[in-house]
Write a protein that holds these residues in place. Structure first.
Motif, short mmCIF file in Angstrom:
data_model
loop_
_atom_site.label_atom_id
_atom_site.label_comp_id
_atom_site.label_asym_id
_atom_site.label_seq_id
_atom_site.Cartn_x
_atom_site.Cartn_y
_atom_site.Cartn_z
N LEU A 228 0.87 -1.17 0.00
CA LEU A 228 0.00 0.00 0.00
C LEU A 228 0.91 1.23 0.00
O LEU A 228 1.55 1.53 1.00
CB LEU A 228 -0.90 -0.01 1.24
N VAL A 229 0.98 1.90 -1.14
CA VAL A 229 1.87 3.05 -1.29
C VAL A 229 1.10 4.31 -0.96
O VAL A 229 0.06 4.60 -1.56
CB VAL A 229 2.44 3.10 -2.72
N MET A 230 1.60 5.09 0.02
CA MET A 230 0.85 6.23 0.55
C MET A 230 1.65 7.52 0.45
O MET A 230 2.38 7.88 1.37
CB MET A 230 0.42 5.94 1.99
N PRO A 231 1.54 8.24 -0.67
CA PRO A 231 2.23 9.53 -0.77
C PRO A 231 1.62 10.54 0.19
O PRO A 231 0.41 10.77 0.18
CB PRO A 231 2.02 9.93 -2.23
N VAL B 276 -4.37 7.80 0.79
CA VAL B 276 -4.73 6.40 0.56
C VAL B 276 -4.95 6.14 -0.94
O VAL B 276 -5.71 6.88 -1.58
CB VAL B 276 -6.02 6.06 1.33
N PRO B 277 -4.31 5.11 -1.50
CA PRO B 277 -4.53 4.79 -2.92
C PRO B 277 -5.81 3.97 -3.09
O PRO B 277 -5.98 2.92 -2.49
CB PRO B 277 -3.29 3.96 -3.28
N LEU B 278 -6.70 4.47 -3.94
CA LEU B 278 -7.96 3.78 -4.21
C LEU B 278 -8.06 3.43 -5.69
O LEU B 278 -7.57 4.16 -6.56
CB LEU B 278 -9.15 4.66 -3.83
N SER B 279 -8.73 2.32 -5.98
CA SER B 279 -9.00 1.94 -7.35
C SER B 279 -9.99 2.91 -7.97
O SER B 279 -10.84 3.48 -7.27
CB SER B 279 -9.56 0.52 -7.41
N ASP B 280 -9.88 3.11 -9.24
CA ASP B 280 -10.77 4.04 -9.95
C ASP B 280 -12.01 3.28 -10.41
O ASP B 280 -12.19 2.99 -11.59
CB ASP B 280 -10.02 4.67 -11.12
N GLU B 281 -12.86 2.95 -9.46
CA GLU B 281 -14.05 2.15 -9.73
C GLU B 281 -15.26 2.79 -9.06
O GLU B 281 -15.12 3.67 -8.21
CB GLU B 281 -13.87 0.72 -9.19
N THR C 108 -11.91 0.35 -3.92
CA THR C 108 -11.22 -0.52 -2.98
C THR C 108 -9.78 -0.03 -2.87
O THR C 108 -9.32 0.79 -3.67
CB THR C 108 -11.23 -1.99 -3.44
N LEU C 109 -9.07 -0.54 -1.88
CA LEU C 109 -7.65 -0.19 -1.77
C LEU C 109 -6.91 -0.67 -3.01
O LEU C 109 -7.14 -1.78 -3.51
CB LEU C 109 -7.05 -0.83 -0.53
N SER C 110 -6.02 0.16 -3.51
CA SER C 110 -5.23 -0.18 -4.69
C SER C 110 -3.83 -0.59 -4.24
O SER C 110 -3.03 0.24 -3.81
CB SER C 110 -5.16 1.03 -5.63
N TRP C 111 -3.55 -1.87 -4.32
CA TRP C 111 -2.27 -2.42 -3.88
C TRP C 111 -1.31 -2.51 -5.06
O TRP C 111 -1.71 -2.78 -6.19
CB TRP C 111 -2.46 -3.81 -3.28
N MET C 112 -0.02 -2.35 -4.80
CA MET C 112 1.02 -2.55 -5.79
C MET C 112 1.82 -3.80 -5.45
O MET C 112 1.82 -4.26 -4.31
CB MET C 112 1.97 -1.35 -5.83
#
Length: 310
Positions: A41-44, A48-53, A57-61
């Motif tokens: 979970l990359v957090m600049p 919080v990174p989220l999916s574009d839906e 949901t959380l967007s994991w790398m």
């Protein structure tokens, strides 16, 4: 029995196994941090990174994605799900990777308060863990005993000082938050921080002192902020609050006295509100009173009392 919410609060119900045994093995952590099946979970700037839906949901790398974006820094091990290791990593604003991440079309980055209500309950719990731990590490890079730089250990559950060998652990700050009631009315207040929202009233709250029980903290905070004595303190529920690292301990209490003697340095207003007025506020029908939204435990303390669920 105390009232318990039908479902856990936002920021609770984290589904990850925190892997206490696994995190003791530094080689295992290094292997999992490089494993292409692991999730990060990359957090600049702690967003919080989220999916574009439609239903985000959380967007994991993957660790490979992390390297591709040029993200540096040691990831914090969050835990395991179905045997897959999950990590989180903070990307400072000064990092070039932060700008590259913001331009990634498939991900949108949202502050934690805005993200938590729109993801699943379990994912909001992961947000709380990740944000609180990453923020703590960003603030505690040096030993508070000798001033030497510290390093992360146990996947992020400790920082260790090579100079004096002190160990420092992520902190959680307990906060007592309470709704005081007297028959068909309850006590709500405005702290100095709510001057810009004059209709908003909430449950009284304050940090617990060292050497103090929850019951004592409830009684002290109500006495200090409102000048009212309480009795029959009852636990309701708790909520992690990662701003930066609090645990809200929610209680109800009966008023033993009712004359308000407000602390004007801490509060801008404290009042008794009738049940009908509170229900109207909860249902969005009031022009005179607003109460916290369901994101906050204060909402559920008020709601449980208003609808006779305590």
């Amino acid at each position: 029995m105390p009232y318990m919410p039908y479902k856990p609060h936002i920021f609770a119900d984290n589904p990850l196994d925190r892997g206490d045994r696994e995190r003791r093995d530094s080689q295992w952590l290094a292997d999992r941090a490089a494993d292409p099946d692991s999730k990060v979970l990359v957090m600049p700037e702690l967003d919080v990174p989220l999916s574009d839906e439609r239903k985000p949901t959380l967007s994991w790398m993957s660790p490979r994605d992390v390297r591709w974006f040029g993200i540096e820094g040691e990831p914090v091990f969050l835990g395991l799900s179905d045997g897959v290791a999950h990590f989180a990593i903070h990307v400072p604003a000064s990092s070039g990777a932060a700008a590259r991440l913001r331009n990634e079309a498939s991900i949108r980055f949202v502050d934690a308060r805005s993200a938590a209500p729109i993801v699943s309950g379990g994912e909001s719990g992961i947000i709380a863990q990740a944000r609180a731990q990453l923020d703590w590490h960003a603030r505690h890079g040096f030993c508070s005993v000798c001033g030497e730089r510290t390093k992360m250990g146990r996947g992020g559950h400790v920082r260790q000082c090579a100079g004096c060998r002190a160990e420092h652990f992520p902190r959680t700050d307990p906060v007592a938050i309470m709704l005081v009631h007297d028959g068909d009315r309850c006590l709500l207040g405005q702290s100095r921080g709510r001057l810009s929202r004059m209709r908003m009233y909430s449950a009284l709250a304050g940090f617990m002192d060292q050497g103090e029980s929850i019951e004592e903290a409830v009684a002290r905070e109500v006495r200090e902020e409102a000048g009212i004595e309480v009795k029959n303190v009852r636990y309701h529920s708790s909520q992690p609050w990662p701003f930066p690292s609090s645990l809200m301990i929610g209680c109800h209490a009966e008023a033993a006295t009712t004359e308000i003697r407000m602390d004007a340095e801490e509060m801008t207003d404290v009042r008794w509100f009738e049940r009908d007025a509170v229900i109207a506020a909860l249902e969005g029908r009031s022009r005179d009173l607003a109460v916290p939204q369901p994101l906050a435990i204060a909402h559920h303390l008020v709601r449980a009392w208003a609808y006779g669920e305590i």
